[in-house]
Write a protein that holds these residues in place. Structure first.
Motif, PDB file in Angstrom:
ATOM      1  N   ASP A 179     -69.423  57.802 -72.202  1.00  0.00           N
ATOM      2  CA  ASP A 179     -68.077  57.284 -72.475  1.00  0.00           C
ATOM      3  C   ASP A 179     -67.527  56.562 -71.240  1.00  0.00           C
ATOM      4  O   ASP A 179     -66.352  56.692 -70.889  1.00  0.00           O
ATOM      5  N   TYR A 222     -66.564  53.267 -69.721  1.00  0.00           N
ATOM      6  CA  TYR A 222     -66.148  51.912 -70.078  1.00  0.00           C
ATOM      7  C   TYR A 222     -66.663  50.884 -69.075  1.00  0.00           C
ATOM      8  O   TYR A 222     -67.101  49.785 -69.455  1.00  0.00           O
ATOM      9  N   GLU A 223     -66.634  51.235 -67.784  1.00  0.00           N
ATOM     10  CA  GLU A 223     -67.038  50.293 -66.738  1.00  0.00           C
ATOM     11  C   GLU A 223     -68.520  49.937 -66.830  1.00  0.00           C
ATOM     12  O   GLU A 223     -68.907  48.800 -66.612  1.00  0.00           O
ATOM     13  N   TYR A 229     -64.428  51.420 -78.617  1.00  0.00           N
ATOM     14  CA  TYR A 229     -63.842  52.112 -77.456  1.00  0.00           C
ATOM     15  C   TYR A 229     -62.386  51.671 -77.262  1.00  0.00           C
ATOM     16  O   TYR A 229     -61.506  52.490 -77.004  1.00  0.00           O
ATOM     17  N   GLU A 230     -62.141  50.376 -77.382  1.00  0.00           N
ATOM     18  CA  GLU A 230     -60.786  49.853 -77.176  1.00  0.00           C
ATOM     19  C   GLU A 230     -59.801  50.395 -78.204  1.00  0.00           C
ATOM     20  O   GLU A 230     -58.679  50.765 -77.860  1.00  0.00           O
ATOM     21  N   ALA A 275     -60.022  54.759 -77.583  1.00  0.00           N
ATOM     22  CA  ALA A 275     -59.554  55.335 -76.321  1.00  0.00           C
ATOM     23  C   ALA A 275     -58.287  54.669 -75.807  1.00  0.00           C
ATOM     24  O   ALA A 275     -57.385  55.341 -75.299  1.00  0.00           O
ATOM     25  N   ASN A 276     -58.214  53.344 -75.941  1.00  0.00           N
ATOM     26  CA  ASN A 276     -57.089  52.614 -75.354  1.00  0.00           C
ATOM     27  C   ASN A 276     -56.027  52.208 -76.368  1.00  0.00           C
ATOM     28  O   ASN A 276     -54.975  51.689 -75.978  1.00  0.00           O
ATOM     29  N   ARG A 277     -56.316  52.405 -77.660  1.00  0.00           N
ATOM     30  CA  ARG A 277     -55.389  51.996 -78.724  1.00  0.00           C
ATOM     31  C   ARG A 277     -54.999  50.522 -78.589  1.00  0.00           C
ATOM     32  O   ARG A 277     -53.862  50.132 -78.872  1.00  0.00           O
ATOM     33  N   ASP A 278     -55.957  49.725 -78.152  1.00  0.00           N
ATOM     34  CA  ASP A 278     -55.701  48.305 -77.919  1.00  0.00           C
ATOM     35  C   ASP A 278     -56.370  47.491 -79.025  1.00  0.00           C
ATOM     36  O   ASP A 278     -57.560  47.166 -78.950  1.00  0.00           O
ATOM     37  N   GLN A 312     -57.620  43.839 -77.895  1.00  0.00           N
ATOM     38  CA  GLN A 312     -58.867  43.831 -77.137  1.00  0.00           C
ATOM     39  C   GLN A 312     -60.053  44.239 -78.016  1.00  0.00           C
ATOM     40  O   GLN A 312     -61.162  43.720 -77.856  1.00  0.00           O
ATOM     41  N   SER A 313     -59.811  45.156 -78.946  1.00  0.00           N
ATOM     42  CA  SER A 313     -60.854  45.539 -79.897  1.00  0.00           C
ATOM     43  C   SER A 313     -61.281  44.335 -80.730  1.00  0.00           C
ATOM     44  O   SER A 313     -62.467  44.106 -80.959  1.00  0.00           O
TER      45      SER A 313
END
Length: 575
Positions: free
Chosen positions: A468, A470-471, A493-494, A497-500, A503-504
């Motif tokens: 997990d 991201y980088e 992941y976006e 994890a990021n609720r974006d 970006q998703s």
């Protein structure tokens, strides 16, 4: 110094220090490693490290060849291969997934130049020895590891994908097409030399490989070896009836293996017997899906007469796979993907179009006819080489297994040995000699680093996903912008994890640029547009998906939701 000087006076040390034997050791080590290595740090834990071995060994030999060679001599056949390579490279321009296209193009060029290196660097006796020794020791190491993992380490949770140290069950069968004739040829050689120990070892290894083949019940290998051995049998029978029976050794081994497994019930519920029963009594029913796949692939070829780009079948076929219908290709749905049409010729036709698909067929026919004429005019060595090549090409018509790393590695030696053993002047005549440009030599110095970088991107992608991290996944995309699995995972992941959502959507858009007809990818893109209230774009994406998968219920439900939202928004505006 005196100790070193004394050691170097021993004959075997002197032999070892020759450059030919450095190459022998390289090939032996590479053969053993490529047959056995698998590392659980990649999505493709078997193929990825094996491809790296193939890439590095072939690149090293080509660099070594370029260092000492200033020119390349072309025959008519060589010109045809060169034209094929030029078009393959040109197809990268319109390929959706350019990294996949570049990878296979470089590997094909490496394979061709590696074969050229083998033909020009060794005489036929030396190359024959390298081929037989590499096949024997690799098969021996593979067999030992196979039985060690099964019965000592107790690895019982194997399946079709991780069946053996080679990986996928069919991939192992493809290598056995080369190994089994080579092992029989080696046993004849050891018998002639009266080397009892090696003869027994080779025979035991052969029985072990045949036993593994019987358990796997790989039809392409079994049928291919049997057909071409029978051809050789009749080829010899008309001249020497007694000697002809030597050329049904494989068939005898296979029949013995079938009877043994049937009696011992070692195939667990009659796996091999069931496959042959299906083949002999219900061939049409067993082959329906495969035939439909071939039809859909040919339709894809006709719709793209220039091809979709080398190594890009997987990324375009869902459009032509008729998912959700009775005419669908296998594994075309929202949960599965189809990576190959299970036919090497159809794969090349669909990727390089009608003209250069036909050129590829001519290349394969030239190799097969060459091996046949060698077998007809040559000695027993040529006959077993014909069996190996014929079985390999036959199997490739049922599955594109020739372009898997282990099969391609050993096939390079096989093809090189067949070509170097040509004793008739047809198509051997050189028509031109060209100087190797310095730019080409320079390019090949960076080729190994390209392969290492791509493998490192695969490592970062897999470990990043598992951890997990991201980088790591972003680093993988920096190295390989077309790594479709990483882009797909980053999209999840976006949003997770990021609720974006934005970006998703960005990552799934990037993914679809290299995988334009991925069913789940298109569904996710439509959902992201819907979540961002971009209803027009969501509708366009869903309509695009439903155009080739009209029965996809999840997409149909989303379309109803989008339409409902649009109607509600319109009603509010009117009020």
């Amino acid at each position: 110094m005196s100790i070193i000087f004394t050691l170097k006076n021993y004959h075997w040390i002197k032999v070892f220090f020759t450059h030919h034997n450095y190459l022998n050791i390289l090939f032996l080590c590479a053969g053993i490693l490529i047959s056995c290595i698998h590392l659980n740090v990649f999505y493709y834990s078997y193929d990825t490290p094996k491809w790296l071995i193939f890439d590095l060994v072939t690149s090293f030999c080509i660099i070594y060849f370029f260092k000492n060679k200033q020119t390349i001599i072309f025959s008519y056949f060589g010109v045809v291969v060169l034209l094929f390579i030029y078009y393959m490279l040109a197809s990268i321009i319109w390929a959706a997934n350019k990294t996949a296209a570049i990878e296979l193009s470089l590997r094909f060029i490496n394979a061709v130049l590696f074969i050229y290196f083998l033909i020009n660097h060794f005489d036929k006796d030396k190359l024959q020895t390298i081929f037989l020794n590499t096949c024997f020791l690799s098969a021996l190491a593979f067999s030992i590891l196979f039985y060690f993992e099964r019965y000592v380490l107790g690895h019982t949770n194997y399946n079709v994908g991780n069946y053996s140290p080679i990986g996928f069950m069919n991939n192992a069968g493809a290598v056995f097409n080369v190994w089994i004739p080579a092992l029989i040829l080696n046993s004849i050689k050891q018998f002639q030399r009266k080397n009892t120990f090696l003869l027994i070892t080779v025979i035991i290894t052969t029985i072990a490989i045949v036993s593994i083949l019987m358990e796997a019940a790989t039809r392409g290998t079994i049928i291919g070896l049997t057909i071409f051995e029978i051809i050789v049998f009749f080829m010899v029978f008309r001249k020497n009836k007694k000697r002809a029976f030597l050329y049904i050794t494989i068939t005898s081994l296979l029949l013995t293996g079938m009877v043994t497994y049937k009696l011992s019930d070692a195939l667990q519920s009659g796996r091999l017997e069931g496959k042959f029963l299906a083949l002999s009594t219900n061939l049409a029913a067993a082959s329906d899906k495969r035939i439909q796949l071939y039809k859909n692939t040919w339709e894809m070829t006709l719709d793209n007469p220039m091809g979709v780009g080398i190594n890009n079948f997987e990324f375009n076929h869902p459009k032509y796979g008729k998912p959700g219908t009775e005419f669908s290709s296998p594994y075309i749905n929202e949960n599965q993907i189809l990576t190959t049409p299970h036919n090497l010729v159809l794969k090349i036709y669909s990727e390089l179009g009608l003209l250069f698909g036909s050129v590829f067929v001519l290349i394969l026919l030239y190799l097969l006819i060459t091996a046949f004429i060698n077998a007809l005019k040559g000695c027993f060595i040529d006959k077993w080489l014909f069996v190996a090549l014929g079985a390999t090409l036959f199997h490739s018509m049922l599955s594109a297994v020739l372009i898997t790393p282990v099969s391609l590695f050993f096939s390079c030696f096989l093809i090189g040995l067949i070509i170097i053993r040509i004793d008739y002047p047809i198509i051997q005549l050189s028509i031109t000699t060209i100087n190797i440009p310095k730019s080409v030599k320079g390019l090949y110095l960076i080729t190994p680093f390209i392969f290492i970088a791509l493998m490192y991107a695969s490592y970062l992608s897999f470990t990043g996903y598992k951890q997990d991290n991201y980088e790591k996944m972003k680093q993988a995309i920096l190295i390989n912008p077309y790594h479709s699995r990483t882009l797909y995972n980053l999209s999840f992941y976006e949003i997770g994890a990021n609720r974006d959502t934005t970006q998703s959507l960005f990552y799934i858009d990037q993914f679809l640029k290299s995988y334009p007809y991925h069913i789940s990818g298109l569904q996710i893109k439509a959902e992201r547009h819907y979540q961002l209230k971009e209803y027009r774009l969501a509708t366009q994406t869903i309509d695009h998906l439903l155009h080739f998968y009209p029965s996809y219920q999840t997409a149909n439900r989303l379309k109803l939701q989008i339409n409902s939202k649009v109607i509600n928004e319109s009603s509010k505006e009117q009020q």
